[in-house]
Design an enzyme around this catalytic site. Structure first.
Site, short mmCIF file in Angstrom:
data_model
loop_
_atom_site.label_atom_id
_atom_site.label_comp_id
_atom_site.label_asym_id
_atom_site.label_seq_id
_atom_site.Cartn_x
_atom_site.Cartn_y
_atom_site.Cartn_z
N ASN A 272 -19.31 23.23 -69.66
CA ASN A 272 -20.09 22.02 -69.95
C ASN A 272 -19.33 21.05 -70.86
O ASN A 272 -19.92 20.06 -71.34
CB ASN A 272 -21.43 22.39 -70.60
CG ASN A 272 -22.33 23.14 -69.64
OD1 ASN A 272 -22.37 22.86 -68.46
ND2 ASN A 272 -23.05 24.13 -70.17
N GLU B 268 -13.75 15.98 -63.49
CA GLU B 268 -13.90 17.42 -63.63
C GLU B 268 -12.55 18.13 -63.61
O GLU B 268 -12.36 19.15 -64.28
CB GLU B 268 -14.80 17.98 -62.52
CG GLU B 268 -16.28 17.63 -62.66
CD GLU B 268 -17.00 18.49 -63.69
OE1 GLU B 268 -16.35 19.32 -64.36
OE2 GLU B 268 -18.22 18.32 -63.84
N HIS C 4 -20.17 17.38 -70.86
CA HIS C 4 -21.35 17.18 -70.02
C HIS C 4 -22.59 16.72 -70.78
O HIS C 4 -23.41 16.00 -70.21
CB HIS C 4 -21.68 18.47 -69.26
CG HIS C 4 -20.84 18.67 -68.04
ND1 HIS C 4 -19.47 18.80 -68.10
CD2 HIS C 4 -21.17 18.76 -66.73
CE1 HIS C 4 -19.00 18.97 -66.87
NE2 HIS C 4 -20.00 18.94 -66.03
N HIS D 204 -23.98 13.65 -69.16
CA HIS D 204 -25.27 13.62 -68.46
C HIS D 204 -26.17 12.52 -69.01
O HIS D 204 -26.93 11.89 -68.26
CB HIS D 204 -25.97 14.98 -68.58
CG HIS D 204 -25.51 15.98 -67.57
ND1 HIS D 204 -25.88 17.31 -67.61
CD2 HIS D 204 -24.70 15.86 -66.49
CE1 HIS D 204 -25.32 17.96 -66.61
NE2 HIS D 204 -24.60 17.10 -65.91
N LYS E 198 -12.44 28.14 -62.94
CA LYS E 198 -13.90 28.33 -62.93
C LYS E 198 -14.24 29.78 -62.58
O LYS E 198 -15.17 30.36 -63.16
CB LYS E 198 -14.55 27.37 -61.93
CG LYS E 198 -16.07 27.45 -62.01
CD LYS E 198 -16.76 26.25 -61.43
CE LYS E 198 -18.26 26.32 -61.73
NZ LYS E 198 -19.00 25.19 -61.16
N ARG F 141 -19.52 30.82 -70.23
CA ARG F 141 -19.69 29.85 -69.15
C ARG F 141 -20.14 28.49 -69.68
O ARG F 141 -19.94 27.46 -69.03
CB ARG F 141 -20.68 30.37 -68.10
CG ARG F 141 -20.78 29.44 -66.89
CD ARG F 141 -21.47 30.05 -65.69
NE ARG F 141 -21.50 29.10 -64.58
CZ ARG F 141 -21.88 29.39 -63.35
NH1 ARG F 141 -22.25 30.62 -63.04
NH2 ARG F 141 -21.88 28.47 -62.42
N GLU G 70 -24.41 32.01 -67.65
CA GLU G 70 -24.26 31.04 -68.74
C GLU G 70 -24.93 31.47 -70.04
O GLU G 70 -25.58 30.70 -70.72
CB GLU G 70 -24.80 29.67 -68.29
CG GLU G 70 -24.24 28.52 -69.09
CD GLU G 70 -24.63 27.17 -68.54
OE1 GLU G 70 -23.72 26.35 -68.36
OE2 GLU G 70 -25.82 26.94 -68.29
N LYS H 37 -24.36 27.89 -59.19
CA LYS H 37 -25.40 27.03 -59.75
C LYS H 37 -25.97 26.14 -58.65
O LYS H 37 -25.22 25.42 -57.98
CB LYS H 37 -24.85 26.16 -60.87
CG LYS H 37 -24.75 26.84 -62.22
CD LYS H 37 -24.38 25.80 -63.28
CE LYS H 37 -24.34 26.39 -64.65
NZ LYS H 37 -24.02 25.36 -65.68
N HIS I 290 -20.87 11.25 -61.43
CA HIS I 290 -20.90 12.38 -62.35
C HIS I 290 -19.54 12.59 -63.02
O HIS I 290 -19.45 12.77 -64.24
CB HIS I 290 -21.30 13.64 -61.59
CG HIS I 290 -21.25 14.89 -62.42
ND1 HIS I 290 -22.16 15.16 -63.42
CD2 HIS I 290 -20.36 15.93 -62.43
CE1 HIS I 290 -21.85 16.31 -64.00
NE2 HIS I 290 -20.76 16.80 -63.41
N ARG J 247 -37.25 34.19 -50.39
CA ARG J 247 -36.73 34.75 -51.65
C ARG J 247 -35.22 34.99 -51.59
O ARG J 247 -34.70 35.80 -52.36
CB ARG J 247 -37.47 36.04 -52.03
CG ARG J 247 -38.96 35.84 -52.28
CD ARG J 247 -39.60 37.09 -52.86
NE ARG J 247 -41.00 36.88 -53.12
CZ ARG J 247 -41.99 37.14 -52.26
NH1 ARG J 247 -41.68 37.64 -51.06
NH2 ARG J 247 -43.24 36.93 -52.57
#
Length: 381
Positions: free
Chosen positions: A251, A191, A254, A258, A233, A247, A243, A149, A270, A127
């Site tokens: 994206n 990016e 993206h 994506h 960032k 946040r 997010e 993330k 990417h 956990r």
């Protein structure tokens, strides 16, 4: 042990954890020292891939052992195709077999795939155990290693299973960029350009005046650019860790990117796909009157100057259909990030029909550059 006097440190303060991002040439020689300071524990489990492990595994393992750690490792086949449940489960089994406890640390040594996979394994093992990110690609240094993330891909789409799990530290050595292929470095610039459009006109101007892909870019400049990207960032993540609001602006480019990435079966990098998505959404914003056409033109010019495609010849309905399975979709709509000027964007909730219109306006309309399908697949892997 204290930090070296020339160590550039960016402090990240999220609700769940505060940590330092070290951005200094040569800092990879101090991984053991910095992991000990940030995470403690007795065992260090290094996760890397078949590209990076031969370059840095022995060095990093040695620094950890000098700092008192018992080390073990897991090396997987390099590539986005490995960022799947089977590899993640094998990593977890290896961590358990090594006898790690919740007080020990996972060290993610590599690019974005490694950081995502190792981070998600650390988030789930008992956990949650500590993870330290040691990014070796530009993309990982400026983006995926910071912010917590972590994820793996599912058949239905990219990064659909994951967790927010902040690292104990990020250790980014710009000297590592000397060992990555030029194509991978170029891909990562997508990016970096995105961050300039998102939040920093000065960074964008710097990239506009001289691309990072130019010959002989000094390591010191790379270090400054990396640190500035981390600061951008950091500021967004500190304000919105999980997010729910601002946040989402990270994206930018993206949702379309994506979809293009998935359509290529991840043959396109990417950063390359983000660059295409960035140009497309800027052209759509200009068509809608959200930004001046010159904004879209400047973005296209910078992307093209870095050797990245500015468009795709994929039919817009293919992009829309793939975007429907993207994790950023909300019900029958999607939140899109639209540039209003260089350094400022807005979040706009649109229906899928409206999104289809934006894609139609943005794709296949480039004024500068070339389409991804015109670029050799081997040059963007």
């Amino acid at each position: 042990m204290g930090s070296a006097s020339n160590d550039v440190i960016v402090r990240v303060d999220t609700t769940s954890r505060s940590y330092d991002v070290h951005v200094t040439p040569g800092v990879i020689t101090r991984v053991g020292e910095l992991v000990r300071e940030a995470a403690g524990g007795e065992n260090a489990f290094i996760v890397s891939d078949t590209n990076v492990a031969p370059l840095y595994m022995d060095q990093v393992r040695a620094t950890l052992e000098v700092s008192g750690y018992t080390t073990s490792q897991f090396v997987f086949e390099a590539g986005e195709a490995s960022k799947r449940a089977a590899t993640w489960a094998a990593c977890l089994e290896a961590i358990a077999a090594a006898g790690l406890t919740r007080d020990d640390v996972v060290v993610a040594l590599g690019g974005g795939v490694t950081g995502d996979l190792a981070g998600f394994a650390a988030a789930c093992y008992m956990r949650g155990c500590s993870v330290v990110q040691v990014p070796t690609s530009l993309l990982a240094m400026v983006d995926s290693s910071v912010g917590g993330k972590t994820a793996i891909d599912l058949e239905a789409g990219k990064n659909l299973a994951g967790a927010f799990w902040q690292p104990r530290a990020v250790i980014a050595d710009p000297n590592c960029l000397k060992t990555i292929p030029k194509d991978l470095f170029r891909d990562s610039c997508g990016e970096v350009i995105k961050h300039g459009v998102l939040a920093d006109p000065s960074l964008f101007d710097d990239l506009e005046s001289e691309p990072l892909t130019s010959e002989g870019v000094p390591t010191e400049r790379l270090a400054r650019v990396i640190a500035r990207n981390v600061e951008i960032k950091r500021d967004v993540v500190n304000a919105d860790e999980q997010e729910h609001g601002i946040r989402q602006t990270l994206n930018l480019g993206h949702t379309i990117g994506h979809a293009i990435e998935a359509a290529s079966n991840f043959a396109l990098g990417h950063g390359t796909c983000v660059a295409i998505g960035l140009c497309a959404i800027a052209r759509a914003a200009a068509a809608e009157g959200i930004c001046d056409p010159e904004v879209a033109t400047r973005i296209e010019r910078v992307v093209y100057a870095h050797g990245l495609p500015t468009d795709t010849r994929l039919p817009y309905d293919v992009i829309v259909n793939l975007a429907m399975s993207d994790k950023k979709r909300h019900g029958d709509g999607v939140n899109v990030i639209l540039p209003t000027r260089i350094g400022k964007v807005e979040i706009r909730r649109v229906s899928m029909a409206e999104f289809a219109r934006l894609v139609d306006e943005g794709c296949g309309t480039a004024r500068i550059g070339f389409a991804a399908e015109d670029q050799s697949q081997s040059s963007v892997n």
